[in-house]
Design a protein around this motif. Structure first.
Motif, PDB file in Angstrom:
ATOM      1  N   VAL A 114     -71.139  63.520  48.632  1.00 23.93           N
ATOM      2  CA  VAL A 114     -71.553  64.914  48.530  1.00 23.93           C
ATOM      3  C   VAL A 114     -72.039  65.314  49.922  1.00 23.93           C
ATOM      4  CG1 VAL A 114     -73.879  64.284  47.717  1.00 23.93           C
ATOM      5  CG2 VAL A 114     -73.009  66.592  47.336  1.00 23.93           C
ATOM      6  N   VAL A 115     -71.596  66.497  50.371  1.00 25.45           N
ATOM      7  CA  VAL A 115     -71.971  67.001  51.686  1.00 25.45           C
ATOM      8  C   VAL A 115     -72.725  68.308  51.496  1.00 25.45           C
ATOM      9  CG1 VAL A 115     -71.156  67.751  53.953  1.00 25.45           C
ATOM     10  CG2 VAL A 115     -69.959  65.908  52.745  1.00 25.45           C
ATOM     11  N   LEU A 116     -73.929  68.366  52.048  1.00 25.96           N
ATOM     12  CA  LEU A 116     -74.752  69.569  51.969  1.00 25.96           C
ATOM     13  C   LEU A 116     -74.466  70.448  53.182  1.00 25.96           C
ATOM     14  CD1 LEU A 116     -78.136  68.014  50.793  1.00 25.96           C
ATOM     15  CD2 LEU A 116     -76.262  68.945  49.415  1.00 25.96           C
ATOM     16  N   THR A 117     -74.362  71.740  52.950  1.00 26.61           N
ATOM     17  CA  THR A 117     -74.015  72.684  54.004  1.00 26.61           C
ATOM     18  C   THR A 117     -75.167  73.653  54.247  1.00 26.61           C
ATOM     19  OG1 THR A 117     -72.991  74.148  52.381  1.00 26.61           O
ATOM     20  CG2 THR A 117     -71.549  72.557  53.479  1.00 26.61           C
ATOM     21  N   THR A 118     -75.181  74.225  55.424  1.00 25.56           N
ATOM     22  CA  THR A 118     -76.127  75.304  55.723  1.00 25.56           C
ATOM     23  C   THR A 118     -75.667  76.578  55.035  1.00 25.56           C
ATOM     24  OG1 THR A 118     -76.682  74.317  57.842  1.00 25.56           O
ATOM     25  CG2 THR A 118     -77.149  76.666  57.594  1.00 25.56           C
ATOM     26  N   THR A 119     -74.352  76.788  55.028  1.00 28.96           N
ATOM     27  CA  THR A 119     -73.752  77.991  54.459  1.00 28.96           C
ATOM     28  C   THR A 119     -73.812  77.958  52.941  1.00 28.96           C
ATOM     29  OG1 THR A 119     -72.243  78.100  56.331  1.00 28.96           O
ATOM     30  CG2 THR A 119     -71.655  79.397  54.390  1.00 28.96           C
ATOM     31  N   ASP A 120     -74.254  79.036  52.362  1.00 27.13           N
ATOM     32  CA  ASP A 120     -74.291  79.222  50.916  1.00 27.13           C
ATOM     33  C   ASP A 120     -73.314  80.353  50.590  1.00 27.13           C
ATOM     34  OD1 ASP A 120     -74.839  80.154  48.355  1.00 27.13           O
ATOM     35  OD2 ASP A 120     -77.002  80.045  48.561  1.00 27.13           O
ATOM     36  N   THR A 121     -72.239  80.014  49.867  1.00 24.53           N
ATOM     37  CA  THR A 121     -71.256  81.009  49.443  1.00 24.53           C
ATOM     38  C   THR A 121     -70.675  81.740  50.650  1.00 24.53           C
ATOM     39  OG1 THR A 121     -72.693  81.308  47.517  1.00 24.53           O
ATOM     40  CG2 THR A 121     -70.804  82.766  47.696  1.00 24.53           C
ATOM     41  N   GLY A 122     -69.957  80.998  51.461  1.00 29.80           N
ATOM     42  CA  GLY A 122     -69.313  81.555  52.642  1.00 29.80           C
ATOM     43  C   GLY A 122     -68.276  80.591  53.176  1.00 29.80           C
ATOM     44  N   PRO A 123     -67.643  80.938  54.313  1.00 31.33           N
ATOM     45  CA  PRO A 123     -66.585  80.085  54.863  1.00 31.33           C
ATOM     46  C   PRO A 123     -67.122  78.927  55.690  1.00 31.33           C
ATOM     47  CG  PRO A 123     -66.821  82.047  56.206  1.00 31.33           C
ATOM     48  CD  PRO A 123     -67.782  82.203  55.053  1.00 31.33           C
ATOM     49  N   LEU A 124     -66.391  77.830  55.661  1.00 30.15           N
ATOM     50  CA  LEU A 124     -66.689  76.665  56.484  1.00 30.15           C
ATOM     51  C   LEU A 124     -65.376  76.217  57.115  1.00 30.15           C
ATOM     52  CD1 LEU A 124     -68.868  73.708  56.201  1.00 30.15           C
ATOM     53  CD2 LEU A 124     -66.512  73.155  55.767  1.00 30.15           C
TER      54      LEU A 124
END
Length: 197
Positions: free
Chosen positions: A46-56
């Motif tokens: 599992v990878v946690l992102t800074t972006t919430d509901t957006g492009p990566l």
């Protein structure tokens, strides 16, 4: 040596993504708060992102030997994890609110890790992250992940030290995950009986 590279945009949900060598997805029993990635199962992370509901922006590289470290200062410190690869095809899924959706782009051919000449069932994953806007939130944060994969024996992960707040967040998530679904339901009494619309 680099064997294959794929670059594409992933539209994220609210909780990051799963990457690995299984499409048998479940929400992980533990979230790696304080790290960028952690084990969801033996076969995926599992990878946690800074972006919430957006492009990566994602770049995935397959190597036949361990790649040299990225020395550019644009990347956060790398993290590494070993994944069991009983099947060679890499899978990707986003963690939505209460759902897990396959995220490998239709226009991208499947990405496979070649078999190990030494018979290793494991793949080493190295993750680099860059974010233009480090404040968590909704929308485009200029987030880019570089995932490097190569066959290697299973060895301990490489992660930064976590704080006490991270440990508490992990414990809270684990407690919430263990709570039966019935405990999340509520009953309401109709106090407007006989009222007309």
């Amino acid at each position: 040596m680099l064997v294959r590279e794929s670059s594409f945009t992933v539209d994220l949900g609210e909780n990051g993504y799963l990457i690995g060598f299984t499409d048998d997805y479940e929400y992980p029993p533990e979230m790696p708060f304080g790290w960028r990635c952690g084990p969801a199962t033996d076969a995926n992370a599992v990878v946690l992102t800074t972006t919430d509901t957006g492009p990566l922006q994602m770049t995935i590289q397959v190597h036949d030997t361990p790649p040299a470290p990225q020395t550019s200062g644009e990347w956060e410190p790398a993290e590494e994890i070993s994944l069991r690869a009983d099947i060679p095809t890499l899978h990707l899924a986003t963690l939505e609110q209460g759902d897990i959706l396959d995220a490998w782009p239709d226009e991208e051919p499947p990405l496979k890790v070649p078999p190990s000449p030494d018979g290793y069932d494991w793949v080493r994953m190295r993750l680099y992250c860059h974010v233009d806007d480090p404040e968590p939130g909704i929308g485009d944060h200029g987030e880019h992940h570089l995932v490097q994969l190569w066959r290697a024996p299973q060895i301990p992960p490489v992660h930064p030290e976590i704080t006490e707040a991270d440990r508490q967040a992990r414990a809270d998530y684990a407690a919430d995950s263990a709570m039966p679904v019935e405990d999340y339901t509520a009953t309401y009494t109709d106090t407007h009986r006989g009222a007309q619309d």
